[in-house]
Design a protein around this motif. Sequence first.
Motif, PDB file in Angstrom:
ATOM      1  N   PRO A  61       0.805  -1.212   0.000  1.00  0.00           N
ATOM      2  CA  PRO A  61       0.000   0.000   0.000  1.00  0.00           C
ATOM      3  C   PRO A  61       0.842   1.267   0.000  1.00  0.00           C
ATOM      4  O   PRO A  61       2.044   1.243   0.272  1.00  0.00           O
ATOM      5  CB  PRO A  61      -0.752  -0.110   1.334  1.00  0.00           C
ATOM      6  N   ALA A  62       0.174   2.357  -0.321  1.00  0.00           N
ATOM      7  CA  ALA A  62       0.601   3.696   0.054  1.00  0.00           C
ATOM      8  C   ALA A  62      -0.583   4.326   0.773  1.00  0.00           C
ATOM      9  O   ALA A  62      -1.717   3.873   0.637  1.00  0.00           O
ATOM     10  CB  ALA A  62       0.987   4.523  -1.161  1.00  0.00           C
ATOM     11  N   MET A  63      -0.307   5.345   1.564  1.00  0.00           N
ATOM     12  CA  MET A  63      -1.369   6.006   2.329  1.00  0.00           C
ATOM     13  C   MET A  63      -1.222   7.512   2.220  1.00  0.00           C
ATOM     14  O   MET A  63      -0.097   8.030   2.254  1.00  0.00           O
ATOM     15  CB  MET A  63      -1.289   5.608   3.811  1.00  0.00           C
ATOM     16  N   VAL A  64      -2.347   8.197   2.080  1.00  0.00           N
ATOM     17  CA  VAL A  64      -2.365   9.655   2.155  1.00  0.00           C
ATOM     18  C   VAL A  64      -3.377  10.042   3.221  1.00  0.00           C
ATOM     19  O   VAL A  64      -4.568   9.724   3.109  1.00  0.00           O
ATOM     20  CB  VAL A  64      -2.741  10.294   0.802  1.00  0.00           C
ATOM     21  N   ASP A  65      -2.895  10.716   4.248  1.00  0.00           N
ATOM     22  CA  ASP A  65      -3.765  11.206   5.319  1.00  0.00           C
ATOM     23  C   ASP A  65      -3.934  12.706   5.142  1.00  0.00           C
ATOM     24  O   ASP A  65      -3.010  13.477   5.410  1.00  0.00           O
ATOM     25  CB  ASP A  65      -3.143  10.902   6.687  1.00  0.00           C
ATOM     26  N   PRO A  66      -5.104  13.162   4.701  1.00  0.00           N
ATOM     27  CA  PRO A  66      -5.306  14.591   4.465  1.00  0.00           C
ATOM     28  C   PRO A  66      -5.509  15.397   5.736  1.00  0.00           C
ATOM     29  O   PRO A  66      -5.595  16.630   5.669  1.00  0.00           O
ATOM     30  CB  PRO A  66      -6.576  14.615   3.610  1.00  0.00           C
ATOM     31  N   ASN A  67      -5.563  14.733   6.879  1.00  0.00           N
ATOM     32  CA  ASN A  67      -5.863  15.412   8.137  1.00  0.00           C
ATOM     33  C   ASN A  67      -4.637  15.928   8.875  1.00  0.00           C
ATOM     34  O   ASN A  67      -4.764  16.632   9.867  1.00  0.00           O
ATOM     35  CB  ASN A  67      -6.618  14.442   9.062  1.00  0.00           C
ATOM     36  N   ARG A  68      -3.462  15.567   8.428  1.00  0.00           N
ATOM     37  CA  ARG A  68      -2.225  15.955   9.104  1.00  0.00           C
ATOM     38  C   ARG A  68      -1.244  16.503   8.080  1.00  0.00           C
ATOM     39  O   ARG A  68      -1.396  16.316   6.876  1.00  0.00           O
ATOM     40  CB  ARG A  68      -1.602  14.758   9.840  1.00  0.00           C
ATOM     41  N   GLY A  69      -0.200  17.149   8.574  1.00  0.00           N
ATOM     42  CA  GLY A  69       0.815  17.671   7.680  1.00  0.00           C
ATOM     43  C   GLY A  69       0.360  18.945   6.997  1.00  0.00           C
ATOM     44  O   GLY A  69      -0.522  19.662   7.466  1.00  0.00           O
ATOM     45  N   GLY A  70       0.953  19.221   5.845  1.00  0.00           N
ATOM     46  CA  GLY A  70       0.653  20.443   5.111  1.00  0.00           C
ATOM     47  C   GLY A  70      -0.543  20.277   4.200  1.00  0.00           C
ATOM     48  O   GLY A  70      -1.422  19.441   4.423  1.00  0.00           O
ATOM     49  N   ALA A  71      -0.543  21.049   3.134  1.00  0.00           N
ATOM     50  CA  ALA A  71      -1.689  21.069   2.229  1.00  0.00           C
ATOM     51  C   ALA A  71      -1.906  19.709   1.569  1.00  0.00           C
ATOM     52  O   ALA A  71      -3.041  19.331   1.276  1.00  0.00           O
ATOM     53  CB  ALA A  71      -1.477  22.143   1.165  1.00  0.00           C
ATOM     54  N   GLY A  72      -0.835  18.975   1.329  1.00  0.00           N
ATOM     55  CA  GLY A  72      -0.972  17.673   0.682  1.00  0.00           C
ATOM     56  C   GLY A  72      -1.184  16.523   1.630  1.00  0.00           C
ATOM     57  O   GLY A  72      -1.312  15.384   1.196  1.00  0.00           O
ATOM     58  N   GLY A  73      -1.211  16.797   2.931  1.00  0.00           N
ATOM     59  CA  GLY A  73      -1.379  15.739   3.907  1.00  0.00           C
ATOM     60  C   GLY A  73      -0.090  14.971   4.145  1.00  0.00           C
ATOM     61  O   GLY A  73       0.995  15.380   3.721  1.00  0.00           O
ATOM     62  N   VAL A  74      -0.201  13.850   4.820  1.00  0.00           N
ATOM     63  CA  VAL A  74       0.932  12.973   5.103  1.00  0.00           C
ATOM     64  C   VAL A  74       0.856  11.780   4.168  1.00  0.00           C
ATOM     65  O   VAL A  74      -0.160  11.071   4.134  1.00  0.00           O
ATOM     66  CB  VAL A  74       0.923  12.494   6.566  1.00  0.00           C
ATOM     67  N   THR A  75       1.927  11.553   3.399  1.00  0.00           N
ATOM     68  CA  THR A  75       1.999  10.413   2.494  1.00  0.00           C
ATOM     69  C   THR A  75       3.056   9.445   2.990  1.00  0.00           C
ATOM     70  O   THR A  75       4.195   9.844   3.262  1.00  0.00           O
ATOM     71  CB  THR A  75       2.351  10.866   1.066  1.00  0.00           C
ATOM     72  N   LEU A  76       2.689   8.177   3.108  1.00  0.00           N
ATOM     73  CA  LEU A  76       3.616   7.144   3.568  1.00  0.00           C
ATOM     74  C   LEU A  76       3.450   5.894   2.722  1.00  0.00           C
ATOM     75  O   LEU A  76       2.401   5.673   2.110  1.00  0.00           O
ATOM     76  CB  LEU A  76       3.342   6.788   5.033  1.00  0.00           C
TER      77      LEU A  76
END
Length: 278
Positions: A61-76
């Motif tokens: 998987p990859a994950m994008v959390d739009p609730n944290r980080g900057g405008a693009g969220g947290v991607t892991l």
Amino acid sequence: MEEKLLLPIKVYNAPHGQGPNPWKVIIVLAELGLPYEIAWIPYGEMKSEPYTLLNPNGRVPAMVDPNRGGAGGVTLWESGAIINYLIATYDREGRLRYGDDRLEEKWLLQSWLMFQMSGQGPMFGQKVWFTHLHIEPNLRTAIDRYGNEAKRIMGVVEATLRKQRQKLQAEQQAEETPVWLVGDKCTYADLAFVPWNTLLDTVFPRSDAGMTLDLAREFPEYNRWHRNMAARPAVRGVLAHREECIRTMTNTSFQVVERQADAAKLPEYEPSVGVGGN
């Protein structure tokens, strides 16, 4: 930020969804009651942009959390890293972890998560490859090597669960009381093993008389442990969704097998172990 205000966390998966690693993340999300959505990316598109901008390894998987980080969220990327992020960020109540008041157990969970990542996943995966996909059929040395390693991994878990069972017996707990890898509750470390466990009938197909598995007989605590996890409401819901995806979606991994010189064909689908009465 209150959980009710959270935007869905996006998890990238590949159709038809039999691949286990994205579901490790999805199970943790479901257990924590977090909103999520699955973004489906065909296997044939994973090794190029735009997906490799999210995961340079070109896998799910990859994950994008739009609730944290900057405008693009947290991607892991990498399921273990994503699980650690979700637990650290959202498991404030300690549903699936231990806190500093149980410091050794808190960090022992990491040992088991790393063991799943470095042991169960790779060994089960290689066993599937040489049993089903490798261009040279019935390559016994490889099949037996990875089959024995898979069983060794299961034996490590079995031995630990037996010790946990002995502790419960010493405390005169009921025989049906579940046992877990660490402490006295189901944690993210236990749950990380679930999706690969469901594939055990594919890892050890009944058609291969040379490398069989009788899970209930050979690894009885492991069998009970897996089935206890599969029966949890959140896990049961995720696994049911996965079964529906497998049943209804096109398997895009055919694209990959067709262009790999060392691949033959995909395995026949085996119903997931511990799901729907199996």
